[in-house]
Scaffold this motif. Sequence first.
Motif, PDB file in Angstrom:
ATOM      1  N   ILE A   1      32.409  48.374  35.733  1.00  0.00           N
ATOM      2  CA  ILE A   1      32.864  47.016  36.005  1.00  0.00           C
ATOM      3  C   ILE A   1      31.959  46.011  35.297  1.00  0.00           C
ATOM      4  O   ILE A   1      30.827  46.329  34.933  1.00  0.00           O
ATOM      5  N   ASP A   2      32.470  44.816  35.109  1.00  0.00           N
ATOM      6  CA  ASP A   2      31.694  43.710  34.575  1.00  0.00           C
ATOM      7  C   ASP A   2      30.903  43.103  35.737  1.00  0.00           C
ATOM      8  O   ASP A   2      31.436  42.340  36.528  1.00  0.00           O
ATOM      9  N   LYS A   3      29.627  43.476  35.833  1.00  0.00           N
ATOM     10  CA  LYS A   3      28.832  43.049  36.982  1.00  0.00           C
ATOM     11  C   LYS A   3      28.641  41.534  37.023  1.00  0.00           C
ATOM     12  O   LYS A   3      28.532  40.953  38.098  1.00  0.00           O
ATOM     13  N   THR A   4      28.627  40.897  35.877  1.00  0.00           N
ATOM     14  CA  THR A   4      28.480  39.435  35.872  1.00  0.00           C
ATOM     15  C   THR A   4      29.715  38.753  36.441  1.00  0.00           C
ATOM     16  O   THR A   4      29.634  37.661  37.003  1.00  0.00           O
ATOM     17  N   LYS A   5      30.866  39.409  36.321  1.00  0.00           N
ATOM     18  CA  LYS A   5      32.108  38.849  36.869  1.00  0.00           C
ATOM     19  C   LYS A   5      32.255  39.147  38.354  1.00  0.00           C
ATOM     20  O   LYS A   5      32.621  38.264  39.140  1.00  0.00           O
ATOM     21  N   PHE A   6      31.975  40.383  38.744  1.00  0.00           N
ATOM     22  CA  PHE A   6      32.316  40.823  40.098  1.00  0.00           C
ATOM     23  C   PHE A   6      31.162  40.759  41.095  1.00  0.00           C
ATOM     24  O   PHE A   6      31.392  40.955  42.294  1.00  0.00           O
ATOM     25  N   MET A   7      29.936  40.466  40.623  1.00  0.00           N
ATOM     26  CA  MET A   7      28.797  40.501  41.536  1.00  0.00           C
ATOM     27  C   MET A   7      27.974  39.214  41.449  1.00  0.00           C
ATOM     28  O   MET A   7      27.974  38.525  40.433  1.00  0.00           O
ATOM     29  N   GLU A   8      27.285  38.930  42.560  1.00  0.00           N
ATOM     30  CA  GLU A   8      26.373  37.789  42.629  1.00  0.00           C
ATOM     31  C   GLU A   8      24.956  38.257  42.279  1.00  0.00           C
ATOM     32  O   GLU A   8      24.720  39.432  42.043  1.00  0.00           O
ATOM     33  N   GLY A   9      24.011  37.307  42.288  1.00  0.00           N
ATOM     34  CA  GLY A   9      22.609  37.655  42.085  1.00  0.00           C
ATOM     35  C   GLY A   9      22.058  38.416  43.268  1.00  0.00           C
ATOM     36  O   GLY A   9      22.624  38.408  44.370  1.00  0.00           O
ATOM     37  N   ALA A  10      20.946  39.097  43.060  1.00  0.00           N
ATOM     38  CA  ALA A  10      20.377  39.970  44.081  1.00  0.00           C
ATOM     39  C   ALA A  10      19.951  39.206  45.329  1.00  0.00           C
ATOM     40  O   ALA A  10      19.504  38.049  45.251  1.00  0.00           O
ATOM     41  N   GLU A  11      20.108  39.884  46.469  1.00  0.00           N
ATOM     42  CA  GLU A  11      19.606  39.391  47.752  1.00  0.00           C
ATOM     43  C   GLU A  11      18.678  40.463  48.295  1.00  0.00           C
ATOM     44  O   GLU A  11      19.114  41.434  48.900  1.00  0.00           O
ATOM     45  N   GLY A  12      17.382  40.306  48.038  1.00  0.00           N
ATOM     46  CA  GLY A  12      16.430  41.333  48.436  1.00  0.00           C
ATOM     47  C   GLY A  12      16.687  42.610  47.677  1.00  0.00           C
ATOM     48  O   GLY A  12      16.755  42.618  46.448  1.00  0.00           O
ATOM     49  N   LYS A  13      16.877  43.702  48.404  1.00  0.00           N
ATOM     50  CA  LYS A  13      17.077  45.012  47.778  1.00  0.00           C
ATOM     51  C   LYS A  13      18.542  45.289  47.453  1.00  0.00           C
ATOM     52  O   LYS A  13      18.880  46.376  46.973  1.00  0.00           O
ATOM     53  N   TRP A  14      19.378  44.287  47.722  1.00  0.00           N
ATOM     54  CA  TRP A  14      20.822  44.481  47.549  1.00  0.00           C
ATOM     55  C   TRP A  14      21.405  43.474  46.574  1.00  0.00           C
ATOM     56  O   TRP A  14      20.903  42.365  46.439  1.00  0.00           O
ATOM     57  N   ARG A  15      22.481  43.887  45.922  1.00  0.00           N
ATOM     58  CA  ARG A  15      23.238  42.956  45.086  1.00  0.00           C
ATOM     59  C   ARG A  15      24.649  42.856  45.648  1.00  0.00           C
ATOM     60  O   ARG A  15      25.350  43.866  45.775  1.00  0.00           O
ATOM     61  N   PRO A  16      25.091  41.648  46.013  1.00  0.00           N
ATOM     62  CA  PRO A  16      26.393  41.497  46.660  1.00  0.00           C
ATOM     63  C   PRO A  16      27.554  41.421  45.675  1.00  0.00           C
ATOM     64  O   PRO A  16      27.407  40.915  44.554  1.00  0.00           O
ATOM     65  N   PHE A  17      28.702  41.909  46.126  1.00  0.00           N
ATOM     66  CA  PHE A  17      29.949  41.731  45.402  1.00  0.00           C
ATOM     67  C   PHE A  17      30.573  40.391  45.789  1.00  0.00           C
ATOM     68  O   PHE A  17      30.444  39.948  46.939  1.00  0.00           O
ATOM     69  N   LYS A  18      31.254  39.791  44.846  1.00  0.00           N
ATOM     70  CA  LYS A  18      32.123  38.665  45.178  1.00  0.00           C
ATOM     71  C   LYS A  18      33.349  39.234  45.893  1.00  0.00           C
ATOM     72  O   LYS A  18      33.628  40.430  45.819  1.00  0.00           O
ATOM     73  N   LYS A  19      34.078  38.394  46.597  1.00  0.00           N
ATOM     74  CA  LYS A  19      35.247  38.868  47.335  1.00  0.00           C
ATOM     75  C   LYS A  19      36.330  39.316  46.354  1.00  0.00           C
ATOM     76  O   LYS A  19      36.652  38.603  45.403  1.00  0.00           O
ATOM     77  N   PHE A  20      36.865  40.500  46.607  1.00  0.00           N
ATOM     78  CA  PHE A  20      37.820  41.085  45.666  1.00  0.00           C
ATOM     79  C   PHE A  20      38.897  41.861  46.408  1.00  0.00           C
ATOM     80  O   PHE A  20      38.780  42.164  47.596  1.00  0.00           O
ATOM     81  N   TYR A  21      39.956  42.206  45.656  1.00  0.00           N
ATOM     82  CA  TYR A  21      41.039  43.041  46.168  1.00  0.00           C
ATOM     83  C   TYR A  21      41.218  44.245  45.249  1.00  0.00           C
ATOM     84  O   TYR A  21      40.958  44.169  44.043  1.00  0.00           O
TER      85      TYR A  21
END
Length: 357
Positions: free
Chosen positions: A219-239
């Motif tokens: 996947i295109d991580k810059t499109k589908f994900m946000e910046g890191a939050e601690g040890k995790w990287r969040p996804f944007k809301k998707f279907y």
Amino acid sequence: MTDIEQILANEVENDKTPSVQYFLFNQDSILKSVQLGFANISKQKPISTNTTYNAFSVTKTFTALAILQLAEQGKIDINKPVVQYLPEFRYGTEITVKHLLNHTAGIPNPIPLAWIHLDFEESVFDRNKFFQPIFEKNNKVKSKPNEKFTYSNLGYVILGQLIEKVANTTYEEYISQNIIRKLPINPNDLAFTIANKETHATGYHKKLSFSNLLLGFFIDKTKFMEGAEGKWRPFKKFYANGTSYGGLIGTPLAFIAYIQELMKDNSALISDKYKQMLFEENKNCNGKNTAMCLSWFVGELNGRKYFAHAGGGGGYYCEIRIYPDIKTGSVIFFNRTGITDERYLDKLDNFYINANR
């Protein structure tokens, strides 16, 4: 703290998941529940019974149920060739509807991680247009009908198209009218879109992990994900692009209501006769069990037979399960990536099944 709570607390405390919800239940009530962690890390928002999750492949059990409902109505014969209902079906005249349901059609299963779109793209997303080139590229079967079990998301895309053709409505509308609205739940708690963004769990992927490196190939991580939050990287809301193989979004309690209704005799969802067909383990053409019914996997825990399905992908992982002999079920939901069928419920249900033999 019970053993179950300790196991799940360790998952959260050791950063294996931002949150987890586990429920054990019978036809009428919740027997055990554990809810730990955050639905959103940056906002320090705890999970609750209103928290919704992308359930991914658990959706397949709804698709199979819909096909069996239509069979009960005499609109589909699952033993007839798919091409009889969908003349454009490209995989030959020998594959039946049942072969699609139990994953023995031999239809390819291209890697699905890229098969998502962002929530704001939903209004213009055309799934048939999206899947057309995928079907054209994967136009040859991998095995003969019922020769062997070969899990296929594309097979369930076809089943979704079949439901739309036979029922003369959209897949989402059929499932909503004939399954979700027959349950004692708020329809917003189980749907194909995120009804309330404030109560939807953010999906996360572990930042420092080998799978995070691999994720960039899918996947295109810059499109589908946000910046890191601690040890995790969040996804944007998707279907999910394939609604009929992975599109449902809901609360654990909504999926519990679904399973509780399925467990009942003379269920509002399906007659006992067709429910028996739904949960009958398939044998391949050599007479060997495939550990798969019509969408439901078969397993055993401490001598107790169960039917189960997992749902996993970017940011979320869940499992649902039924122990038919004792009319008990369980579910677990994480807001972290899960790719394989982990059978995580074995670790937790084990305590209850041992205590109640």
